[in-house]
Design a protein around this motif. Structure first.
Motif, mmCIF file in Angstrom:
data_model
loop_
_atom_site.group_PDB
_atom_site.id
_atom_site.type_symbol
_atom_site.label_atom_id
_atom_site.label_comp_id
_atom_site.label_asym_id
_atom_site.label_seq_id
_atom_site.Cartn_x
_atom_site.Cartn_y
_atom_site.Cartn_z
ATOM 1 N N GLU A 105 54.011 71.504 76.415
ATOM 2 C CA GLU A 105 52.559 71.672 76.490
ATOM 3 C C GLU A 105 51.850 70.789 75.468
ATOM 4 O OE1 GLU A 105 52.320 76.336 77.966
ATOM 5 O OE2 GLU A 105 52.542 75.855 75.827
ATOM 6 N N LEU A 106 52.458 70.652 74.303
ATOM 7 C CA LEU A 106 51.874 69.777 73.281
ATOM 8 C C LEU A 106 51.860 68.328 73.778
ATOM 9 C CD1 LEU A 106 50.806 69.402 70.370
ATOM 10 C CD2 LEU A 106 53.186 69.102 69.653
ATOM 11 N N GLY A 107 52.959 67.889 74.402
ATOM 12 C CA GLY A 107 53.040 66.537 74.923
ATOM 13 C C GLY A 107 52.042 66.283 76.027
ATOM 14 N N ASP A 108 51.817 67.297 76.883
ATOM 15 C CA ASP A 108 50.826 67.152 77.949
ATOM 16 C C ASP A 108 49.420 67.038 77.369
ATOM 17 O OD1 ASP A 108 52.788 67.290 79.863
ATOM 18 O OD2 ASP A 108 52.496 69.432 80.274
ATOM 19 N N ARG A 109 49.154 67.811 76.314
ATOM 20 C CA ARG A 109 47.812 67.818 75.711
ATOM 21 C C ARG A 109 47.543 66.525 74.943
ATOM 22 N NH1 ARG A 109 44.882 72.630 74.399
ATOM 23 N NH2 ARG A 109 46.394 73.593 75.804
ATOM 24 N N TYR A 110 48.568 66.043 74.226
ATOM 25 C CA TYR A 110 48.406 64.838 73.393
ATOM 26 C C TYR A 110 49.584 63.900 73.657
ATOM 27 C CZ TYR A 110 44.902 67.590 70.983
ATOM 28 O OH TYR A 110 43.798 68.358 70.695
ATOM 29 N N PRO A 111 49.491 63.071 74.695
ATOM 30 C CA PRO A 111 50.610 62.196 75.072
ATOM 31 C C PRO A 111 51.041 61.247 73.969
ATOM 32 C CG PRO A 111 48.992 62.311 76.834
ATOM 33 C CD PRO A 111 48.377 62.989 75.654
ATOM 34 N N ALA A 112 50.130 60.861 73.085
ATOM 35 C CA ALA A 112 50.504 59.933 72.013
ATOM 36 C C ALA A 112 51.304 60.607 70.918
ATOM 37 C CB ALA A 112 49.249 59.303 71.406
ATOM 38 N N LEU A 113 51.303 61.926 70.904
ATOM 39 C CA LEU A 113 51.980 62.672 69.850
ATOM 40 C C LEU A 113 53.396 63.015 70.301
ATOM 41 C CD1 LEU A 113 51.667 64.062 67.075
ATOM 42 C CD2 LEU A 113 50.826 66.076 68.289
ATOM 43 N N GLY A 114 54.394 62.482 69.640
ATOM 44 C CA GLY A 114 55.769 62.755 70.017
ATOM 45 C C GLY A 114 56.123 64.211 69.786
ATOM 46 N N ASN A 115 56.873 64.810 70.717
ATOM 47 C CA ASN A 115 57.249 66.217 70.570
ATOM 48 C C ASN A 115 58.737 66.417 70.349
ATOM 49 O OD1 ASN A 115 58.248 65.670 73.100
ATOM 50 N ND2 ASN A 115 56.771 66.955 74.205
ATOM 51 N N SER A 116 59.473 65.347 70.128
ATOM 52 C CA SER A 116 60.916 65.453 69.915
ATOM 53 C C SER A 116 61.205 66.223 68.623
ATOM 54 C CB SER A 116 61.540 64.062 69.838
ATOM 55 O OG SER A 116 62.908 64.139 69.543
ATOM 56 N N GLY A 117 62.052 67.224 68.720
ATOM 57 C CA GLY A 117 62.462 67.991 67.546
ATOM 58 C C GLY A 117 61.518 69.106 67.167
ATOM 59 N N ILE A 118 60.415 69.252 67.877
ATOM 60 C CA ILE A 118 59.454 70.305 67.556
ATOM 61 C C ILE A 118 59.854 71.594 68.266
ATOM 62 C CG2 ILE A 118 57.056 71.050 67.906
ATOM 63 C CD1 ILE A 118 56.213 68.152 67.478
ATOM 64 N N GLU A 119 59.877 72.699 67.525
ATOM 65 C CA GLU A 119 60.209 73.998 68.087
ATOM 66 C C GLU A 119 58.978 74.698 68.656
ATOM 67 O OE1 GLU A 119 63.140 75.691 68.300
ATOM 68 O OE2 GLU A 119 64.289 73.989 67.538
ATOM 69 N N VAL A 120 57.868 74.649 67.930
ATOM 70 C CA VAL A 120 56.650 75.316 68.358
ATOM 71 C C VAL A 120 55.460 74.627 67.693
ATOM 72 C CG1 VAL A 120 56.625 77.023 66.479
ATOM 73 C CG2 VAL A 120 55.530 77.585 68.665
ATOM 74 N N ALA A 121 54.314 74.734 68.330
ATOM 75 C CA ALA A 121 53.085 74.176 67.770
ATOM 76 C C ALA A 121 51.973 75.200 67.875
ATOM 77 C CB ALA A 121 52.684 72.896 68.509
ATOM 78 N N GLY A 122 51.071 75.181 66.902
ATOM 79 C CA GLY A 122 49.849 75.971 66.972
ATOM 80 C C GLY A 122 48.679 75.023 67.161
ATOM 81 N N LEU A 123 47.680 75.465 67.916
ATOM 82 C CA LEU A 123 46.483 74.655 68.148
ATOM 83 C C LEU A 123 45.259 75.489 67.817
ATOM 84 C CD1 LEU A 123 44.923 72.191 69.319
ATOM 85 C CD2 LEU A 123 45.068 73.322 71.554
ATOM 86 N N ALA A 124 44.486 75.025 66.817
ATOM 87 C CA ALA A 124 43.221 75.655 66.454
ATOM 88 C C ALA A 124 42.096 74.865 67.114
ATOM 89 C CB ALA A 124 43.056 75.680 64.935
ATOM 90 N N ARG A 125 41.420 75.486 68.077
ATOM 91 C CA ARG A 125 40.449 74.753 68.896
ATOM 92 C C ARG A 125 39.121 74.522 68.185
ATOM 93 N NH1 ARG A 125 42.646 78.502 72.373
ATOM 94 N NH2 ARG A 125 40.797 79.842 72.307
ATOM 95 N N ASP A 126 38.744 75.401 67.259
ATOM 96 C CA ASP A 126 37.429 75.312 66.625
ATOM 97 C C ASP A 126 37.460 74.589 65.285
ATOM 98 O OD1 ASP A 126 36.336 76.628 68.755
ATOM 99 O OD2 ASP A 126 36.283 78.587 67.778
ATOM 100 N N ALA A 127 38.530 73.878 64.998
ATOM 101 C CA ALA A 127 38.633 73.146 63.740
ATOM 102 C C ALA A 127 37.798 71.870 63.809
ATOM 103 C CB ALA A 127 40.102 72.810 63.458
ATOM 104 N N GLY A 128 37.718 71.183 62.667
ATOM 105 C CA GLY A 128 36.971 69.943 62.632
ATOM 106 C C GLY A 128 37.240 69.170 61.364
ATOM 107 N N VAL A 129 36.422 68.170 61.114
ATOM 108 C CA VAL A 129 36.560 67.348 59.912
ATOM 109 C C VAL A 129 35.173 67.138 59.303
ATOM 110 C CG1 VAL A 129 38.676 66.182 60.638
ATOM 111 C CG2 VAL A 129 36.449 65.222 61.277
ATOM 112 N N LEU A 130 35.185 66.803 58.014
ATOM 113 C CA LEU A 130 33.977 66.545 57.255
ATOM 114 C C LEU A 130 34.074 65.173 56.601
ATOM 115 C CD1 LEU A 130 33.972 69.947 55.321
ATOM 116 C CD2 LEU A 130 32.545 69.418 57.316
ATOM 117 N N ASP A 131 32.931 64.551 56.385
ATOM 118 C CA ASP A 131 32.858 63.333 55.581
ATOM 119 C C ASP A 131 32.484 63.776 54.171
ATOM 120 O OD1 ASP A 131 31.912 61.123 54.120
ATOM 121 O OD2 ASP A 131 31.243 60.092 55.918
#
Length: 367
Positions: free
Chosen positions: A111-137
């Protein structure tokens, strides 16, 4: 009430604004330029993905305030585990966050690979996704908070190094001034400043490093690898990569990044994404740690408050914690969780505690 705030970073400026808006006469003393400490060197991650209900409430409050100021840029946040021990911890975190109403979900590697194809998922057991996160300058945050403080009526003095002659007496090159209350929000310098008036804090400094790559062509979320212990966030058309933390003497540290950190960080990105990035610039900053990982934010002597020990999360929490501190100084009702005062009470330690600053690998995510 006449209040001094020592420290012109995000927390100090947020506290000054909240105090002034409640009717206090406020003066901010910053020894250098505003944001010249940890705030200006922060990575700018901002999320509410905490399993603890108090931390989640404070983070959600801060995000709301940053959204209202148009400083918050939405950016999903992914964290992954590569072995079963870390994976169990991530699953437990996600369950706790969901109980707190945080918008997170668990993803399988596929599912992680489908969501973010550029992000390699080899060796990953599980991922968490926080949808309401962000970044600041960070620069924009400091500039906006400074403008708000001044608009609220606070006086902001830069290049004004301050020391304490008493809990309520601030000395600067222009002389000594006495206030009804003083709030010291000066990062690792908070400890030596209050030591001059016989207050001891359970606080240590550690140095965290970051770099920004040259532009890359990939759609990526903000990312933390709990097993390899590094993070990144998209920054404009590049990637900001961080960690490389170690305990230091805050009076003797190197603000330049180590060559080994740069090489290792670029290698980790290349192992995780189908990219071969190069470094555009790199730096280091100071973070502060406490024995239990919670900040020191509250009264330590008659007329004296401190705000430090953010574990690298100071910029992320600043608007909410500034509001909390202002209410505490003025004796107003606590605007946040009823459990927050006990959690951050700086007198819960006597200052003699021995502890390792980097026991918690999540420390330093904000720098």
């Amino acid at each position: 009430m006449n209040v001094a705030v020592v420290g012109g970073g995000a927390v100090g400026l947020s506290t000054a604004t909240a105090l002034a808006r409640r009717g206090a006469s406020v003066t901010v003393f910053e020894r250098d330029a505003l944001g010249s400490g940890a705030s200006g060197r922060a990575a700018g991650l901002c999320y509410d993905a905490f399993a603890d209900d108090v931390d989640a409430a404070v983070a959600a409050n801060a995000i709301t305030r940053y959204r209202d100021l148009d400083l918050f840029e939405p950016q999903p946040y992914v964290w992954v585990a590569r072995d079963e021990s870390d994976a169990a911890a991530v699953r437990e975190q996600i369950a706790g966050m969901q109980r707190n109403g945080v918008a997170v979900e668990a993803l399988t590697p596929a599912e992680l690979g489908d969501r973010y194809p550029a992000l390699g998922n080899s060796g990953i057991e599980v991922a968490g996704l926080a949808r309401d996160a962000g970044v600041l300058d960070p620069d924009a945050v400091v500039a906006t908070l400074a403008e708000r403080a001044r608009d609220a009526g606070a006086t902001v003095e830069t290049h004004a190094p301050a020391s304490l002659a008493s809990p309520t007496t601030v000395e600067t090159p222009d002389g000594a001034r006495t206030f009804d209350a003083v709030v010291v929000a000066a990062g690792p310098q908070t400890k030596p400043l209050v030591a001059d008036v016989d207050v001891s804090l359970a606080l240590k400094a550690y140095r965290a490093q970051a770099l920004v790559t040259e532009p890359v062509d990939a759609a990526l979320p903000s990312f933390y690898d709990a097993t390899r212990e590094f993070y990144w966030r998209p920054k404009d058309d590049a990637i900001l990569v961080g960690n490389g933390a170690h305990e230091v003497d805050p009076a003797n540290w190197n603000p330049e990044a180590d060559a080994e950190f740069v090489t290792r960080s670029l290698d980790r990105v290349e192992q995780t994404v189908a990219l071969s990035p190069t470094c555009a610039r790199a730096w280091a900053g100071l973070c502060t740690a406490t024995p239990d990982g919670a900040p020191l934010a509250g009264q330590v002597a008659d007329g004296l408050w401190v705000a430090t020990g953010w574990q690298g999360h100071g910029l992320m929490r600043a608007p909410a914690m500034g509001d909390f501190l202002a209410a505490d100084v003025l004796g107003h009702p606590n605007p946040h969780s009823e459990h927050l005062p006990d959690r951050v009470d700086p007198t819960r330690f006597d200052g003699s505690e021995e502890f390792a600053a980097l026991d918690d690998p999540t420390r330093g995510w904000d720098v």
